[in-house]
Design an enzyme around this catalytic site. Structure first.
Site, PDB file in Angstrom:
ATOM      1  N   HIS A  46     -56.571   0.806  -0.256  1.00 52.05           N
ATOM      2  CA  HIS A  46     -57.825   0.903  -0.380  1.00 52.05           C
ATOM      3  C   HIS A  46     -59.089   1.069   0.186  1.00 52.05           C
ATOM      4  O   HIS A  46     -58.799   1.007   1.510  1.00 52.05           O
ATOM      5  CB  HIS A  46     -57.749  -0.935  -1.099  1.00 52.05           C
ATOM      6  CG  HIS A  46     -56.743  -0.971  -2.636  1.00 52.05           C
ATOM      7  ND1 HIS A  46     -57.092  -2.287  -3.182  1.00 52.05           N
ATOM      8  CD2 HIS A  46     -55.354  -0.252  -2.870  1.00 52.05           C
ATOM      9  CE1 HIS A  46     -55.870  -1.525  -3.996  1.00 52.05           C
ATOM     10  NE2 HIS A  46     -55.128  -0.865  -3.992  1.00 52.05           N
ATOM     11  N   GLU A  48     -61.261  -0.810   1.078  1.00 49.80           N
ATOM     12  CA  GLU A  48     -61.156  -2.720   1.399  1.00 49.80           C
ATOM     13  C   GLU A  48     -60.242  -2.297   3.148  1.00 49.80           C
ATOM     14  O   GLU A  48     -60.676  -2.280   4.233  1.00 49.80           O
ATOM     15  CB  GLU A  48     -61.398  -3.201   0.992  1.00 49.80           C
ATOM     16  CG  GLU A  48     -62.035  -3.983   0.161  1.00 49.80           C
ATOM     17  CD  GLU A  48     -61.852  -3.188  -1.689  1.00 49.80           C
ATOM     18  OE1 GLU A  48     -62.109  -3.834  -2.044  1.00 49.80           O
ATOM     19  OE2 GLU A  48     -60.894  -2.611  -0.871  1.00 49.80           O
ATOM     20  N   CYS A  76     -59.552  -6.648  -4.393  1.00 50.05           N
ATOM     21  CA  CYS A  76     -58.325  -7.537  -5.124  1.00 50.05           C
ATOM     22  C   CYS A  76     -57.819  -8.180  -5.095  1.00 50.05           C
ATOM     23  O   CYS A  76     -58.588  -8.235  -3.846  1.00 50.05           O
ATOM     24  CB  CYS A  76     -57.099  -6.178  -5.587  1.00 50.05           C
ATOM     25  SG  CYS A  76     -56.390  -5.403  -4.349  1.00 50.05           S
ATOM     26  N   CYS A  79     -57.159  -6.945  -0.993  1.00 46.70           N
ATOM     27  CA  CYS A  79     -57.900  -6.823  -0.144  1.00 46.70           C
ATOM     28  C   CYS A  79     -58.530  -8.158   0.390  1.00 46.70           C
ATOM     29  O   CYS A  79     -58.742  -8.736   1.112  1.00 46.70           O
ATOM     30  CB  CYS A  79     -58.805  -6.079  -0.498  1.00 46.70           C
ATOM     31  SG  CYS A  79     -58.048  -3.897  -1.139  1.00 46.70           S
TER      32      CYS A  79
END
Length: 160
Positions: A46, A48, A76, A79
């Site tokens: 992801h 992040e 999410c 993260c």
């Protein structure tokens, strides 16, 4: 946030969901990331997570004290956990994620006082732009999938 939006555009250009993130320390971007899950086939890639890894390397520390993470979409659960573990001080995000948000929408992990670290949150920064990037991407993806299904049906009919 504009730098995070630039990262999201990079993701869209390669067919990834357009989410971008940057980590800022003392006014300098020390980590950048955009979604790479489809390319790497790694569920943890992801925006992040990539930005946090870069920032850790830049500071030569797993602790991101005095850092702010800017991300185009609400983090999410995964993260959010990484943000807590990295001791990020502040998260600024654009659009909420009603289906997977771990910061405000579904869960409030970053401000849960049962955890050993809490994070200051600012939401809605350039949310319209961030949301529009996602809407445009998913609209084009649905359109492409429809064309692919139609083409597959045509080929199947031509083979009969």
């Amino acid at each position: 946030m504009n730098a995070a939006l630039d990262e999201a555009r990079k993701a869209a250009l390669i067919g990834e969901v357009p989410i971008g993130a940057v980590v800022v320390h003392e006014g300098v971007i020390i980590g950048r990331g955009h979604n790479l899950r489809e390319h790497s086939q790694d569920a943890a890639d992801h925006a992040e997570m990539i930005a946090i890894r870069e920032a850790n390397a830049a500071l030569n520390s797993w602790r991101l004290i005095d850092c702010t993470l800017y991300v185009t979409l609400e983090p999410c659960v995964m993260c959010s956990g990484a943000i807590i573990n990295a001791r990020v001080d502040r998260v600024v995000f654009g659009a909420r994620d009603p289906k997977a948000g771990g910061t405000k929408s579904l869960y409030e992990i970053l401000t849960d006082d049962r955890l050993n670290h809490q994070v200051e949150i600012q939401e809605g920064v350039l949310a319209d732009e961030a949301g529009q990037q996602l809407k445009t991407f998913f609209k084009a993806t649905r359109k492409r999938h429809k064309r692919e299904r139609q083409e597959k049906s045509r080929r199947a009919l031509n083979q009969d």
